[in-house]
Motif scaffolding. Sequence first.
Motif, PDB file in Angstrom:
ATOM      1  N   ILE A   1       0.837  -1.211   0.000  1.00 21.03           N
ATOM      2  CA  ILE A   1       0.000   0.000   0.000  1.00 21.03           C
ATOM      3  C   ILE A   1       0.868   1.256   0.000  1.00 21.03           C
ATOM      4  CG2 ILE A   1      -1.654   1.351   1.355  1.00 21.03           C
ATOM      5  CD1 ILE A   1      -2.839  -1.333   2.315  1.00 21.03           C
ATOM      6  N   ILE A   2       1.910   1.252   0.821  1.00 24.16           N
ATOM      7  CA  ILE A   2       2.843   2.394   0.859  1.00 24.16           C
ATOM      8  C   ILE A   2       3.471   2.614  -0.516  1.00 24.16           C
ATOM      9  CG2 ILE A   2       5.032   3.224   1.808  1.00 24.16           C
ATOM     10  CD1 ILE A   2       4.290   1.740   4.423  1.00 24.16           C
ATOM     11  N   SER A   3       3.853   1.509  -1.184  1.00 21.07           N
ATOM     12  CA  SER A   3       4.469   1.597  -2.513  1.00 21.07           C
ATOM     13  C   SER A   3       3.506   2.208  -3.523  1.00 21.07           C
ATOM     14  CB  SER A   3       4.901   0.211  -2.989  1.00 21.07           C
ATOM     15  OG  SER A   3       5.856  -0.345  -2.121  1.00 21.07           O
ATOM     16  N   ILE A   4       2.242   1.766  -3.479  1.00 24.90           N
ATOM     17  CA  ILE A   4       1.233   2.289  -4.406  1.00 24.90           C
ATOM     18  C   ILE A   4       1.049   3.790  -4.205  1.00 24.90           C
ATOM     19  CG2 ILE A   4      -1.216   2.225  -5.011  1.00 24.90           C
ATOM     20  CD1 ILE A   4      -1.147  -0.801  -4.299  1.00 24.90           C
ATOM     21  N   VAL A   5       0.990   4.218  -2.942  1.00 21.93           N
ATOM     22  CA  VAL A   5       0.842   5.645  -2.623  1.00 21.93           C
ATOM     23  C   VAL A   5       2.050   6.436  -3.113  1.00 21.93           C
ATOM     24  CG1 VAL A   5       0.706   7.327  -0.739  1.00 21.93           C
ATOM     25  CG2 VAL A   5      -0.659   5.242  -0.634  1.00 21.93           C
ATOM     26  N   MET A   6       3.267   5.875  -2.901  1.00 23.95           N
ATOM     27  CA  MET A   6       4.484   6.564  -3.311  1.00 23.95           C
ATOM     28  C   MET A   6       4.582   6.684  -4.834  1.00 23.95           C
ATOM     29  SD  MET A   6       7.268   5.045  -0.567  1.00 23.95           S
ATOM     30  CE  MET A   6       8.594   6.155  -1.027  1.00 23.95           C
ATOM     31  N   VAL A   7       4.108   5.647  -5.563  1.00 25.33           N
ATOM     32  CA  VAL A   7       4.081   5.721  -7.028  1.00 25.33           C
ATOM     33  C   VAL A   7       3.090   6.782  -7.474  1.00 25.33           C
ATOM     34  CG1 VAL A   7       3.453   4.492  -9.152  1.00 25.33           C
ATOM     35  CG2 VAL A   7       4.846   3.349  -7.409  1.00 25.33           C
ATOM     36  N   ALA A   8       1.910   6.792  -6.831  1.00 26.35           N
ATOM     37  CA  ALA A   8       0.850   7.750  -7.183  1.00 26.35           C
ATOM     38  C   ALA A   8       1.269   9.192  -6.939  1.00 26.35           C
ATOM     39  CB  ALA A   8      -0.421   7.433  -6.401  1.00 26.35           C
ATOM     40  N   THR A   9       2.078   9.410  -5.876  1.00 25.91           N
ATOM     41  CA  THR A   9       2.503  10.761  -5.538  1.00 25.91           C
ATOM     42  C   THR A   9       3.811  11.163  -6.213  1.00 25.91           C
ATOM     43  OG1 THR A   9       3.619   9.919  -3.542  1.00 25.91           O
ATOM     44  CG2 THR A   9       1.329  10.704  -3.304  1.00 25.91           C
ATOM     45  N   GLY A  10       4.421  10.198  -6.934  1.00 22.72           N
ATOM     46  CA  GLY A  10       5.657  10.505  -7.638  1.00 22.72           C
ATOM     47  C   GLY A  10       6.912  10.331  -6.810  1.00 22.72           C
ATOM     48  N   SER A  11       6.775   9.836  -5.561  1.00 23.42           N
ATOM     49  CA  SER A  11       7.940   9.606  -4.712  1.00 23.42           C
ATOM     50  C   SER A  11       8.794   8.464  -5.251  1.00 23.42           C
ATOM     51  CB  SER A  11       7.496   9.294  -3.274  1.00 23.42           C
ATOM     52  OG  SER A  11       6.772  10.375  -2.724  1.00 23.42           O
ATOM     53  N   ILE A  12       8.128   7.471  -5.860  1.00 19.37           N
ATOM     54  CA  ILE A  12       8.833   6.395  -6.560  1.00 19.37           C
ATOM     55  C   ILE A  12       8.509   6.539  -8.037  1.00 19.37           C
ATOM     56  CG2 ILE A  12       9.021   3.907  -6.920  1.00 19.37           C
ATOM     57  CD1 ILE A  12       8.376   3.442  -4.033  1.00 19.37           C
ATOM     58  N   LYS A  13       9.531   6.651  -8.856  1.00 22.97           N
ATOM     59  CA  LYS A  13       9.323   6.819 -10.298  1.00 22.97           C
ATOM     60  C   LYS A  13       9.523   5.474 -11.000  1.00 22.97           C
ATOM     61  CE  LYS A  13      10.738  11.660 -10.413  1.00 22.97           C
ATOM     62  NZ  LYS A  13       9.348  12.139 -10.531  1.00 22.97           N
ATOM     63  N   ILE A  14       8.652   5.198 -11.970  1.00 24.82           N
ATOM     64  CA  ILE A  14       8.751   3.962 -12.733  1.00 24.82           C
ATOM     65  C   ILE A  14       9.059   4.281 -14.192  1.00 24.82           C
ATOM     66  CG2 ILE A  14       7.213   2.719 -11.212  1.00 24.82           C
ATOM     67  CD1 ILE A  14       5.023   3.027 -13.290  1.00 24.82           C
TER      68      ILE A  14
END
Length: 470
Positions: free
Chosen positions: A457-470
């Motif tokens: 869940i944390i990963s999904i939130v971080m991807v959505a907010t741009g904290s983790i870039k794919i």
Amino acid sequence: MEEKKGLSLGALTAAVVTSSIGSGVFTLTSSLAGGAAPGPVLLAWLVVGFGIMMLALALNNLLLKQPESEGIQAYAQAGFGNFAGFVSGWGYWLSAWLGNVAFATVLMSSLGYFFPVFKGGQNVPSVILASIVSWILTYIVNRGVESAAAMNTIITICKLIPLFAFIVVGIFVFKGGIFTAHFWSNVASGVAGNASVTGQFRSCLMIMMWVFVGVEGASMLSSRAQDKNDAGKATIIGIISLLVIYVLASVLPYGYLSQNELAKINQPAMLYIFQDMVGKWGGAFIGIGLIIAILGSWLSWTMLPADTTMLMAEEKLLPASFGKKNKNGAPTFSLVLTAALIQAFLLVLLFSEEAYNFALSLCTAAIVVCYIFVGLYQIKFSLQNKDMKQLWIGIFAAGFQIIAIILAGLHFLMLVCIGYLPGIYFYYKAKKDYNLDGGKLTKSEILWSILIVAFAIISIVMVATGSIKI
């Protein structure tokens, strides 16, 4: 006197080398040059080579002393229970099909050399063709067609001849002045990179670990050795040989082009570097060999994830549907599920800035979970048998994997947790179907499941907010 059957030391060593070399070696230089100068690259190869050596020796030891174990997840299950077996096996499954996504990206990039419409490997035409190839290979495997020895020989030749040609030419065109100009300094512009040696070292880890994914399959061949003592020798010689090949293939170009030039070369880098060295025919030579090699490897890796879930179903870690075979002896449900996930991930790559590096990082992070369990079980098994030599091998094997994933990027491991969400459901369904532990998760399994779900869940939130870039 009856002739002793089995693989000789030479044959075992060759098997370790050829089964481990995949498409990754053809992309190494550009991927490494984006974040590191030749000095940190050589330092990283030394550390990664040692860590992989310890892992391979641990696998050999466990295989020879517990030959009845089937699948890499068996060690986690034997040492730490069913849920650990599920986590290890599901991670191996995730790694296998994520590796196919990386194959798809390199294949399309290779075709882009001949057909510009596919250049880059992550546009709409590339995704459409990669999807077609993926489903065709799934259909072939579902029909019960296995990779034949003759085909494997062709694939091996297509990998090794271009690779050795590149290394030989690379030695002749190598210039010491270019190589030593910025030996420790990261001078690549326009790419994310850390100027410190530590930062450069960290940028290499995931890329280097990726090219050793599959070494566990080579270790399994030790059970077919003429002399069991040859298994360990073949592993050591094979890993050293792989290390020499990888070092030469990735480092020699630093003595031909500057780091900045190498970092900007399109993937697969070896194709374009060789073209620059010898002319247009060199690119075609590498490209044709690479395309054939990838298709063969992709076929083998289409079988691998299905075989993994089938073994897990036999161990009652997944529902029986994963192990159910059709009239051709192929697990249709597993194959179709895997192909559907590859299809979904191929669409995601349209929005990824660095599709290949993202896919290989997730693939490597997923398999690190399995490798850590191998090291931990090696430690436990060695303690039980009071074998200090093997104990230290286990400590180094597990320690390297843990430290490497921390340094390379824990966010990749967190992203992998997303892939465990459906797996936890299937594990629970298996317990219910087989009425294991009353058809319910145990307290420890619930706690571990909550932890995995939380990270997902944390990963999904971080991807959505741009904290983790794919």
